[in-house]
Design an enzyme around this catalytic site. Sequence first.
Site, PDB file in Angstrom:
ATOM      1  N   VAL A  11       0.848  -1.211   0.000  1.00  0.00           N
ATOM      2  CA  VAL A  11       0.000   0.000   0.000  1.00  0.00           C
ATOM      3  C   VAL A  11       0.879   1.255   0.000  1.00  0.00           C
ATOM      4  O   VAL A  11       0.646   2.201  -0.762  1.00  0.00           O
ATOM      5  CB  VAL A  11      -0.933  -0.010   1.235  1.00  0.00           C
ATOM      6  CG1 VAL A  11      -1.700   1.296   1.332  1.00  0.00           C
ATOM      7  CG2 VAL A  11      -1.900  -1.185   1.148  1.00  0.00           C
ATOM      8  N   PHE A 153      -8.639   1.039  -1.548  1.00  0.00           N
ATOM      9  CA  PHE A 153      -9.431  -0.067  -2.106  1.00  0.00           C
ATOM     10  C   PHE A 153      -8.671  -0.701  -3.277  1.00  0.00           C
ATOM     11  O   PHE A 153      -9.260  -1.091  -4.279  1.00  0.00           O
ATOM     12  CB  PHE A 153     -10.803   0.439  -2.566  1.00  0.00           C
ATOM     13  CG  PHE A 153     -11.665   0.954  -1.433  1.00  0.00           C
ATOM     14  CD1 PHE A 153     -12.380   0.071  -0.632  1.00  0.00           C
ATOM     15  CD2 PHE A 153     -11.740   2.311  -1.161  1.00  0.00           C
ATOM     16  CE1 PHE A 153     -13.163   0.536   0.426  1.00  0.00           C
ATOM     17  CE2 PHE A 153     -12.527   2.786  -0.104  1.00  0.00           C
ATOM     18  CZ  PHE A 153     -13.237   1.900   0.689  1.00  0.00           C
ATOM     19  N   ARG A 155      -6.705  -3.161  -5.627  1.00  0.00           N
ATOM     20  CA  ARG A 155      -6.588  -4.602  -5.894  1.00  0.00           C
ATOM     21  C   ARG A 155      -5.176  -4.880  -6.364  1.00  0.00           C
ATOM     22  O   ARG A 155      -4.671  -4.168  -7.244  1.00  0.00           O
ATOM     23  CB  ARG A 155      -7.553  -5.019  -7.010  1.00  0.00           C
ATOM     24  CG  ARG A 155      -9.011  -4.921  -6.643  1.00  0.00           C
ATOM     25  CD  ARG A 155      -9.859  -4.941  -7.900  1.00  0.00           C
ATOM     26  NE  ARG A 155      -9.564  -3.797  -8.762  1.00  0.00           N
ATOM     27  CZ  ARG A 155     -10.013  -3.650  -9.995  1.00  0.00           C
ATOM     28  NH1 ARG A 155     -10.748  -4.589 -10.544  1.00  0.00           N
ATOM     29  NH2 ARG A 155      -9.712  -2.568 -10.706  1.00  0.00           N
ATOM     30  N   ASN A 212     -14.607  -5.295   2.236  1.00  0.00           N
ATOM     31  CA  ASN A 212     -13.847  -6.530   2.042  1.00  0.00           C
ATOM     32  C   ASN A 212     -14.632  -7.749   2.518  1.00  0.00           C
ATOM     33  O   ASN A 212     -14.626  -8.795   1.871  1.00  0.00           O
ATOM     34  CB  ASN A 212     -12.500  -6.446   2.772  1.00  0.00           C
ATOM     35  CG  ASN A 212     -11.457  -5.724   1.928  1.00  0.00           C
ATOM     36  OD1 ASN A 212     -11.741  -5.322   0.798  1.00  0.00           O
ATOM     37  ND2 ASN A 212     -10.276  -5.546   2.463  1.00  0.00           N
ATOM     38  N   PHE A 253     -17.265 -11.121  -8.497  1.00  0.00           N
ATOM     39  CA  PHE A 253     -16.968 -11.828  -7.240  1.00  0.00           C
ATOM     40  C   PHE A 253     -17.937 -12.969  -6.950  1.00  0.00           C
ATOM     41  O   PHE A 253     -18.171 -13.335  -5.807  1.00  0.00           O
ATOM     42  CB  PHE A 253     -16.840 -10.845  -6.061  1.00  0.00           C
ATOM     43  CG  PHE A 253     -15.491 -10.178  -6.062  1.00  0.00           C
ATOM     44  CD1 PHE A 253     -15.144  -9.315  -7.088  1.00  0.00           C
ATOM     45  CD2 PHE A 253     -14.553 -10.461  -5.083  1.00  0.00           C
ATOM     46  CE1 PHE A 253     -13.884  -8.737  -7.152  1.00  0.00           C
ATOM     47  CE2 PHE A 253     -13.287  -9.889  -5.132  1.00  0.00           C
ATOM     48  CZ  PHE A 253     -12.958  -9.026  -6.168  1.00  0.00           C
ATOM     49  N   GLY A 261      -7.973 -15.589  -1.178  1.00  0.00           N
ATOM     50  CA  GLY A 261      -6.749 -15.557  -0.374  1.00  0.00           C
ATOM     51  C   GLY A 261      -6.192 -14.148  -0.405  1.00  0.00           C
ATOM     52  O   GLY A 261      -6.938 -13.188  -0.596  1.00  0.00           O
ATOM     53  N   CYS A 264      -5.479  -9.436   2.269  1.00  0.00           N
ATOM     54  CA  CYS A 264      -6.572  -8.592   2.779  1.00  0.00           C
ATOM     55  C   CYS A 264      -7.773  -9.403   3.257  1.00  0.00           C
ATOM     56  O   CYS A 264      -8.123  -9.348   4.438  1.00  0.00           O
ATOM     57  CB  CYS A 264      -6.994  -7.601   1.715  1.00  0.00           C
ATOM     58  SG  CYS A 264      -5.743  -6.342   1.469  1.00  0.00           S
ATOM     59  N   LYS A 267      -7.500 -11.927   6.441  1.00  0.00           N
ATOM     60  CA  LYS A 267      -7.119 -11.201   7.657  1.00  0.00           C
ATOM     61  C   LYS A 267      -8.206 -10.199   8.061  1.00  0.00           C
ATOM     62  O   LYS A 267      -8.588 -10.111   9.223  1.00  0.00           O
ATOM     63  CB  LYS A 267      -5.791 -10.512   7.336  1.00  0.00           C
ATOM     64  CG  LYS A 267      -5.335  -9.436   8.257  1.00  0.00           C
ATOM     65  CD  LYS A 267      -3.954  -8.952   7.838  1.00  0.00           C
ATOM     66  CE  LYS A 267      -3.958  -7.831   6.836  1.00  0.00           C
ATOM     67  NZ  LYS A 267      -4.408  -6.550   7.261  1.00  0.00           N
ATOM     68  N   ARG A 331       0.932 -14.643  -0.168  1.00  0.00           N
ATOM     69  CA  ARG A 331       0.405 -14.626   1.207  1.00  0.00           C
ATOM     70  C   ARG A 331      -1.031 -15.154   1.220  1.00  0.00           C
ATOM     71  O   ARG A 331      -1.865 -14.733   0.435  1.00  0.00           O
ATOM     72  CB  ARG A 331       0.478 -13.204   1.772  1.00  0.00           C
ATOM     73  CG  ARG A 331       1.923 -12.755   2.005  1.00  0.00           C
ATOM     74  CD  ARG A 331       2.004 -11.330   2.453  1.00  0.00           C
ATOM     75  NE  ARG A 331       1.521 -10.398   1.443  1.00  0.00           N
ATOM     76  CZ  ARG A 331       1.445  -9.088   1.613  1.00  0.00           C
ATOM     77  NH1 ARG A 331       1.819  -8.555   2.754  1.00  0.00           N
ATOM     78  NH2 ARG A 331       1.012  -8.308   0.648  1.00  0.00           N
TER      79      ARG A 331
HETATM   80  C1  UDX Z   1      -8.957  -6.953  -2.210  1.00  0.00           C
HETATM   81  C2  UDX Z   1     -10.073  -5.952  -2.556  1.00  0.00           C
HETATM   82  O1  UDX Z   1     -10.622  -6.282  -3.832  1.00  0.00           O
HETATM   83  C3  UDX Z   1      -9.544  -4.522  -2.537  1.00  0.00           C
HETATM   84  O2  UDX Z   1     -10.600  -3.610  -2.784  1.00  0.00           O
HETATM   85  C4  UDX Z   1      -8.937  -4.275  -1.172  1.00  0.00           C
HETATM   86  O3  UDX Z   1      -8.428  -2.979  -1.069  1.00  0.00           O
HETATM   87  C5  UDX Z   1      -7.843  -5.275  -0.879  1.00  0.00           C
HETATM   88  O4  UDX Z   1      -8.379  -6.597  -0.957  1.00  0.00           O
HETATM   89  P1  UDX Z   1      -6.955  -8.125  -3.489  1.00  0.00           P
HETATM   90  O5  UDX Z   1      -6.609  -8.772  -2.201  1.00  0.00           O
HETATM   91  O6  UDX Z   1      -5.881  -7.542  -4.331  1.00  0.00           O
HETATM   92  O7  UDX Z   1      -7.994  -6.923  -3.235  1.00  0.00           O
HETATM   93  O8  UDX Z   1      -7.667  -9.230  -4.368  1.00  0.00           O
HETATM   94  P2  UDX Z   1      -9.077  -9.459  -5.099  1.00  0.00           P
HETATM   95  O9  UDX Z   1      -8.931  -9.193  -6.549  1.00  0.00           O
HETATM   96  O10 UDX Z   1     -10.165  -8.773  -4.407  1.00  0.00           O
HETATM   97  O11 UDX Z   1      -9.206 -11.039  -4.902  1.00  0.00           O
HETATM   98  C6  UDX Z   1      -9.155 -11.619  -3.597  1.00  0.00           C
HETATM   99  C7  UDX Z   1      -9.214 -13.101  -3.670  1.00  0.00           C
HETATM  100  O12 UDX Z   1     -10.523 -13.532  -4.028  1.00  0.00           O
HETATM  101  C8  UDX Z   1      -8.274 -13.768  -4.671  1.00  0.00           C
HETATM  102  O13 UDX Z   1      -7.691 -14.900  -4.057  1.00  0.00           O
HETATM  103  C9  UDX Z   1      -9.177 -14.167  -5.811  1.00  0.00           C
HETATM  104  O14 UDX Z   1      -8.695 -15.263  -6.530  1.00  0.00           O
HETATM  105  C10 UDX Z   1     -10.460 -14.494  -5.074  1.00  0.00           C
HETATM  106  N1  UDX Z   1     -11.672 -14.380  -5.877  1.00  0.00           N
HETATM  107  C11 UDX Z   1     -12.060 -13.185  -6.397  1.00  0.00           C
HETATM  108  C12 UDX Z   1     -12.491 -15.509  -6.063  1.00  0.00           C
HETATM  109  O15 UDX Z   1     -12.175 -16.603  -5.587  1.00  0.00           O
HETATM  110  N2  UDX Z   1     -13.653 -15.379  -6.767  1.00  0.00           N
HETATM  111  C13 UDX Z   1     -14.063 -14.192  -7.293  1.00  0.00           C
HETATM  112  O16 UDX Z   1     -15.134 -14.142  -7.904  1.00  0.00           O
HETATM  113  C14 UDX Z   1     -13.235 -13.061  -7.100  1.00  0.00           C
END
Ligand code: UDX
Length: 437
Positions: A11, A153, A155, A212, A253, A261, A264, A267, A331
Amino acid sequence: MRICVIGTGHVGLITCVSLAELGYEVVGIDSDEEKMEQLTRGVSPFFEPGVQEYLTKGLAAGNLRFSAQPEECIPDADVVFVCVGTPARATGEANLIAVEQAATVVAKHASGRTVVVEKSTVPAGTSARVKRTLQRECTDQAEELEVVSNPEFLREGMAVEDSLHPDRILIGAEAEWAFEVMRELYRPLTDQGSPLIETNIATAELAKHACNAFLALKISYANALARICERAGADVVSVADVMGSDPRIGRAFLNAGLGYGGYCFPKDLVAFERLAARSGYNFGLLHEVAAINEQAIEAAVDKVKDALWNLEDKKIAVLGLSFKPGTDDVRFSPALALAARLIEEGARVVGYDPEASTGAKAEVPEIEIAPDAYEALSGAHCAVVATEWGEFAQLDLERVKSEMAYPVVVDGRNVFDPQVMRAAGFVYYPAGRQPVL
Ligand code: UDX
């Protein structure tokens, strides 16, 4: 406007390069001197699209620098961003020691009006503690320091893009002058159309956790549906499409697979649940979201076992090791959790990832690393697609089949079309869709 950013992790560094790109004078501060030297030499410590490019640009332009000496830069700063880590304690609560230390450093060195911005994800109520620390540690001019919550926020994999074109900017503050500084800071982004939402501080802090946790809930909902679809002869991708065509629900999503995983969601979800419990509210829904997420890994392990019977002496190729595509971050990676489970069951696991091999090996030393997907697949009794890197959908299926000992694919991210896999002669286990046996 002069800006300091305390903490140069994911970040913090993205905040540094993005604000430098907007033309501000930015100093990144970190106690890790080696990292400061590396960044000063212009080398990004992690892979994230755009970071290296903007780091080089900011350093060359002269408005971005790094320092391990807060006393050199904090006195001149108008705004100090706190971007330190808030890892989970054994209880699941966020460990806020680094936030307290950052507040102490700011209190010691700030001079004149300074806005202290919490950007790290923290539980609601943290700003009050930060404020108290500032007052205790800076008795002579504490009224010149204002705390603001400005959660990110971002990603991973899209972080610089998200930072320079945010879908919202959230500012929680009390004093009008602090709001005004933040409005001014983000004017280049609001002028280009990003909406700015102003709230009180606790609301901003809580909203980040709420977002989140809700996104994690959507993923777990899709994964719970996947388990039912597998049993009921239905198809979770189509169910998600139907749901997603309702604008009140939205398609994003709802992709079933190995679950969420990263640093973010897992945790933050637990920290949010702990925060609720502390305040006397049992947010049991969040507990269930996390449980469904863990079951998603176990469901994939069961498919591998169903296909291979005993896993001892079997070679399994795990394609993708990062927690999601587009990053080298491992992570809380579901891919690694799965690999570790397969190793525990006696399998020999050979992994491949375009970016995350080094991190994966450090995390799960028993995993063998292949230099490319075909090498990982060579002689494998089963392939598991664990992270949906674009290159996996492009694999030459004929070659994959000829490389493998058994033509068995467990698709943990629904990368392949079941009809194509059937035609290519694979035994194919997707997530939440009917298997090809
Ligand atoms: C997330 C939030 O999206 C972001 O707004 C926040 O600030 C930080 O946390 P990030 O951790 O980078 O961002 O990943 P993200 O793209 O949100 O995906 C998180 C996890 O969910 C990944 O492991 C991804 O594979 C999984 N995922 C996502 C799914 O299993 N299915 C989905 O439909 C979407």
